[in-house]
Enzyme design. Sequence first.
Site, PDB file in Angstrom:
ATOM      1  N   ASP A 201      91.179  37.298 -12.415  1.00  0.00           N
ATOM      2  CA  ASP A 201      91.944  36.462 -11.311  1.00  0.00           C
ATOM      3  C   ASP A 201      92.163  37.062 -10.178  1.00  0.00           C
ATOM      4  O   ASP A 201      92.908  38.057 -10.051  1.00  0.00           O
ATOM      5  CB  ASP A 201      93.268  35.915 -12.175  1.00  0.00           C
ATOM      6  CG  ASP A 201      93.862  34.607 -11.463  1.00  0.00           C
ATOM      7  OD1 ASP A 201      93.762  34.602 -10.007  1.00  0.00           O
ATOM      8  OD2 ASP A 201      94.403  33.774 -12.128  1.00  0.00           O
TER       9      ASP A 201
ATOM     10  N   HIS B  49      90.582  32.707 -12.336  1.00  0.00           N
ATOM     11  CA  HIS B  49      91.759  31.824 -12.493  1.00  0.00           C
ATOM     12  C   HIS B  49      91.658  30.458 -12.884  1.00  0.00           C
ATOM     13  O   HIS B  49      92.679  29.988 -13.208  1.00  0.00           O
ATOM     14  CB  HIS B  49      92.213  31.864 -10.821  1.00  0.00           C
ATOM     15  CG  HIS B  49      93.342  31.010 -10.528  1.00  0.00           C
ATOM     16  ND1 HIS B  49      94.716  31.868 -10.757  1.00  0.00           N
ATOM     17  CD2 HIS B  49      93.713  29.994  -9.912  1.00  0.00           C
ATOM     18  CE1 HIS B  49      95.674  30.901 -10.293  1.00  0.00           C
ATOM     19  NE2 HIS B  49      94.879  29.774  -9.914  1.00  0.00           N
TER      20      HIS B  49
ATOM     21  N   SER C 254      99.020  27.800 -12.429  1.00  0.00           N
ATOM     22  CA  SER C 254      98.733  28.366 -10.967  1.00  0.00           C
ATOM     23  C   SER C 254     100.082  27.913 -10.295  1.00  0.00           C
ATOM     24  O   SER C 254     101.013  28.522 -10.819  1.00  0.00           O
ATOM     25  CB  SER C 254      97.611  27.768 -10.462  1.00  0.00           C
ATOM     26  OG  SER C 254      97.513  28.332  -9.182  1.00  0.00           O
TER      27      SER C 254
END
Length: 303
Positions: free
Chosen positions: A259, A286, A104
Site C-alpha cells: 500500500d 491500497h 481508507s
Amino acid sequence: MNSNLPIQKGYLQVNNLHEIYYEVCGTGELYLFVHGGPGAGFSENDKRFFDFKKHKVVFFDQRGASKSKPFASIEDNTTQDLVNDINALLSHLNIEKINVFGGSWGTALSLVFAIQNPEKVKSLLLRGVFLADQKTIHHFLGGALNKQYPAEWQRFKKNVPADTSLSISEYYLDQMLNGTLENRDFYCYEWAYYEISIFIKGIKANEIDAIIQQFPYQSLSIMEAHYLSNNCFLENDYIVDNLRIIEDIPITIIHGEYDAICPVEFAQEIHSNLKKSVLYIENSGHSDSEPAIEKRIISVLNQ
C-alpha cells in the site's frame, strides 16, 4: 448473492445546508459501510462485498460526497460533522448498535466514531488503515512517494508554482474552488489522477482514466484537499492516543503489504495497541478491488 435493491433509501437533513443520501439493503446482521476519500461516496460496486440474505447494510454518502447535497460543499464539513451525521442517521433508522466497515479515509472516520461512541459499535472491519494524522498526511503529500513513484509525484507537484506560500493541498483546493472553469476541472482531475495512479499495485496508465470516470472525482478531490489541508480536523495522533477506549471492541484489519498511500506500518501500529484485533496483510496495494483484499473482505464478512 440476492438482489441488492435498497429496502429503504432517501435523504436525511443533517443541518440547514446539508442533506446526506443513504440506502439500506438486505436483511440480517447490521453493518454500516463508511466510504473513503473523503468525498468518494459509496457505489453499486461496494455492495459486492455483502450477502444481502445475511447482511443488512446501511450505505451513505458523507457530506458533500456523490449524491449528498450540496455536491462538493466544504461548508460545515469537518470530521466531527461527519461523526454527528452517523449518529443522526443511526437514530433516524432506530439503530442502537452496529458493525462498522470502513475503507481508507473510512477507517479514520470509523475509528473516530467508535472512540466517541464505543457503546454503539459491535465490531470494526478496517481496510487500508489511514490514521488522519500529520505523518500519514505528510506521507501522501510531502514527497515520500517520489522515490517509488517519481513520474506520478512530479506530475502532481509540477502543477503548484514554486513561489506560492500555499501547501500543495491548499493550492490545489484554491484552484478547485476559485479557478477558472477549466482550472477547476483540471486540478480536480489531476488530484484524482495522482491518487489512482498509486493506489493499485501495478496499475497501467490506460486504466487510470477509466477508473477516475467511474466515480464523482470532483467531490473526492475537493473534499480530500479540504480535509488534508486542515489535518483532517483532528488533534494530531487523536486516533492512536485514544485506542484504549475501543480496546474491547473486536477489530479486524485488512491491509495491503504494498500500500503506497497508507504504508502497512500504520496498520501494524494500531494492531499492536489493541487487545482484540486481527491483522491480515495481503499481497496488494491500497485498493479494495485487488483480488487478495477483495477475497479477504468477503471471507471476513461471511465468517
